[in-house]
Scaffold this active site. Structure first.
Site, PDB file in Angstrom:
ATOM      1  CB  THR A  39      -0.954  -0.013   1.213  1.00  6.31           C
ATOM      2  OG1 THR A  39      -1.545  -1.311   1.299  1.00  6.31           O
ATOM      3  CG2 THR A  39      -2.028   1.028   1.088  1.00  6.31           C
ATOM      4  CE  LYS A  66      11.471  13.457  19.081  1.00  2.32           C
ATOM      5  NZ  LYS A  66      11.599  14.723  18.338  1.00  2.32           N
ATOM      6  NE  ARG A  88      -1.811   0.002   5.968  1.00  2.00           N
ATOM      7  CZ  ARG A  88      -1.552  -1.134   5.315  1.00  2.00           C
ATOM      8  NH1 ARG A  88      -0.566  -1.907   5.702  1.00  2.00           N
ATOM      9  NH2 ARG A  88      -2.283  -1.480   4.269  1.00  2.00           N
ATOM     10  CG  HIS A 116      -6.883  -2.000   3.047  1.00  2.00           C
ATOM     11  ND1 HIS A 116      -6.493  -0.914   2.264  1.00  2.00           N
ATOM     12  CD2 HIS A 116      -5.795  -2.814   3.137  1.00  2.00           C
ATOM     13  CE1 HIS A 116      -5.225  -1.079   1.919  1.00  2.00           C
ATOM     14  NE2 HIS A 116      -4.785  -2.213   2.428  1.00  2.00           N
TER      15      HIS A 116
HETATM   16  N1   CP Z   1      -2.517  -5.615   1.163  1.00  2.00           N
HETATM   17  C1   CP Z   1      -1.859  -4.772   1.970  1.00  2.00           C
HETATM   18  O1   CP Z   1      -2.439  -3.882   2.572  1.00  2.00           O
HETATM   19  O2   CP Z   1      -0.518  -5.026   2.052  1.00  2.00           O
HETATM   20  P1   CP Z   1       0.523  -4.125   2.859  1.00  2.00           P
HETATM   21  O3   CP Z   1       0.241  -4.316   4.323  1.00  2.00           O
HETATM   22  O4   CP Z   1       1.881  -4.644   2.458  1.00  2.00           O
HETATM   23  O5   CP Z   1       0.308  -2.696   2.461  1.00  2.00           O
END
Ligand code: CP
Length: 293
Positions: A39, A66, A88, A116
Site C-alpha cells: 500500500t 515521543k 494507515r 481498507h
Molecule cells: N494488502 C496490503 O495492505 O498489504 P501491505 O500491508 O503490504 O500494504
C-alpha cells in the site's frame, strides 16, 4: 464503478505515452503508523507517476515515538499545507478522526480492523478484468474474517456490485451477525469453496488477537489452507486471490499462490492504477477542476 473505470485509464497507458503529471505542484503526504509494503509503495509510485511531490512519514521515525498525539500529528501535517494525505493506522476510526481535522482530502490506507477501501477497489478491478464482471460471481473469502479490514471492505464492494459472497472462518474468527452484511457464513472450507468462481484467502492476523484463539499452523492449514487439492472443489479455472502479505504453507500453499490460477501479483499491479485514480479524483477540487470530488 466510476473509480474502476478511471483506474482502467491508467492501466491502458503505455511506456511510450507522454508522462501525465497532472498532480505537479501538489504535496502528497503518506503517513503510515503501521507497517506496509504494497500500500505504501503503490501510493508513493502512484503519486510520483502523476507528478506530485510525495513525502512519506513513518511513525517509527517520527515524533509519535515521543508521545505526540494523533490529533497533534494531524494538525502538524495540515499546517504544512498538504494537498492530500494518505493514512494507515492500527486503530479503527483513526482515519476519520484525522479527516475531520485537516483541510485536504484524506485517503484511508487501512485503519485497524475497520476498512481498507483501496484494497477493495483493486480487488474489484482484478475480478472485473479476469472474469468480465463482478456481478453474479460466486466469491468465497476465507480466513481471519474477524480482524480483517480487507474482508470488510471487500464484502461491501462485492455486495454493492452484486456478487454472491460466502465467508469462511473458524467460529472464533467469524464476526457475530455477519449475515447482516448479506453474506453466507461457513465454518467448513470444503463446503464454502464448492463451485466458487473466486477464492480470496486472508492472513491470520496474530498481531490483532488480544488473547483470543490462535490456531496452530498445522491445524489451520488442514482445515482452512488453500491447497491444490482443495482448489479442485472450486469451479475449473477459479481465480485465486490474496491481499498479501501471505503466510505460505499456512493459509495458502506456494503451489497455488504461484500457480496458473493465481491473480496475486496482478492485484499488486492493479493497486498502482487504482491509487492513481483515487489521487487524481480527490485532488480535482484542489486543481480547480470539475469532477466527482
Ligand atoms: N494488502 C496490503 O495492505 O498489504 P501491505 O500491508 O503490504 O500494504
Amino acid at each position: 464503478m466510476f473509480l474502476l473505470d478511471e483506474a482502467e485509464h491508467w492501466l491502458d497507458r503505455g511506456a511510450t505515452d507522454t508522462p501525465d503529471t497532472r498532480l505537479a505542484g501538489l504535496t502528497q503526504i503518506n503517513a503510515f503508523f503501521e507497517n506496509s509494503t504494497r500500500t505504501l509503495l503503490s501510493f508513493e509510485i502512484a503519486g510520483k507517476r502523476l507528478g506530485a511531490d510525495v513525502v512519506n512519514m513513518h511513525a517509527a521515525q517520527s515524533s509519535v515515538k515521543k508521545g505526540e498525539t494523533l490529533i497533534d500529528t494531524a494538525m502538524t501535517l495540515n499546517a504544512m499545507r498538504a494537498d492530500v494525505i494518505v493514512i494507515r493506522h492500527m486503530a479503527s476510526g483513526a482515519v476519520r478522526l484525522i479527516a475531520d481535522k485537516v483541510d485536504c482530502p484524506v485517503l484511508n490506507a487501512g485503519d485497524g480492523r475497520h476498512e481498507h477501501p483501496t484494497q477493495a477497489l483493486l480487488d474489484m478491478l482484478t475480478i472485473r478484468r479476469r472474469r468480465g464482471s463482478v456481478a453474479g460471481q460466486k466469491v468465497v473469502i476465507c480466513g481471519d474474517i474477524l480482524h480483517s479490514r480487507v474482508a470488510r471492505s471487500d464484502i461491501l464492494a462485492l455486495t454493492a456490485l452484486a456478487a454472491e459472497v460466502r465467508v469462511c472462518a473458524p467460529s472464533t474468527l467469524m464476526p457475530k451477525g455477519i449475515e447482516r452484511m448479506f453474506v453466507t457464513p461457513f465454518t467448513d472450507f470444503d463446503e464454502a469453496i464448492e463451485d466458487a468462481d473466486v477464492v480470496m484467502m486472508l492472513r491470520v492476523q496474530n498481531e490483532r488477537m488480544a488473547g483470543g484463539y490462535i490456531p496452530s499452523t498445522r491445524e489451520y492449514r488442514m482445515r482452512y489452507g488453500l491447497t491444490a487439492e482443495r482448489l479442485k472443489r472450486a469451479k475449473p479455472g477459479a481465480l485465486v486471490m490474496h491481499p498479501g502479505p501471505m503466510n505460505r504453507g499456512v493459509e495458502i500453499d506456494s503451489e497455488v499462490a504461484d500457480g496458473p490460477q493465481s491473480a496475486i501479483t496482478e492485484q499488486v499491479a492493479m493497486g498502482v492504477a487504482v491509487r492513481m485514480a483515487c489521487l487524481d479524483v480527490l485532488t480535482r477540487r484542489a486543481r480547480k477542476l470539475e469532477g466527482w470530488a
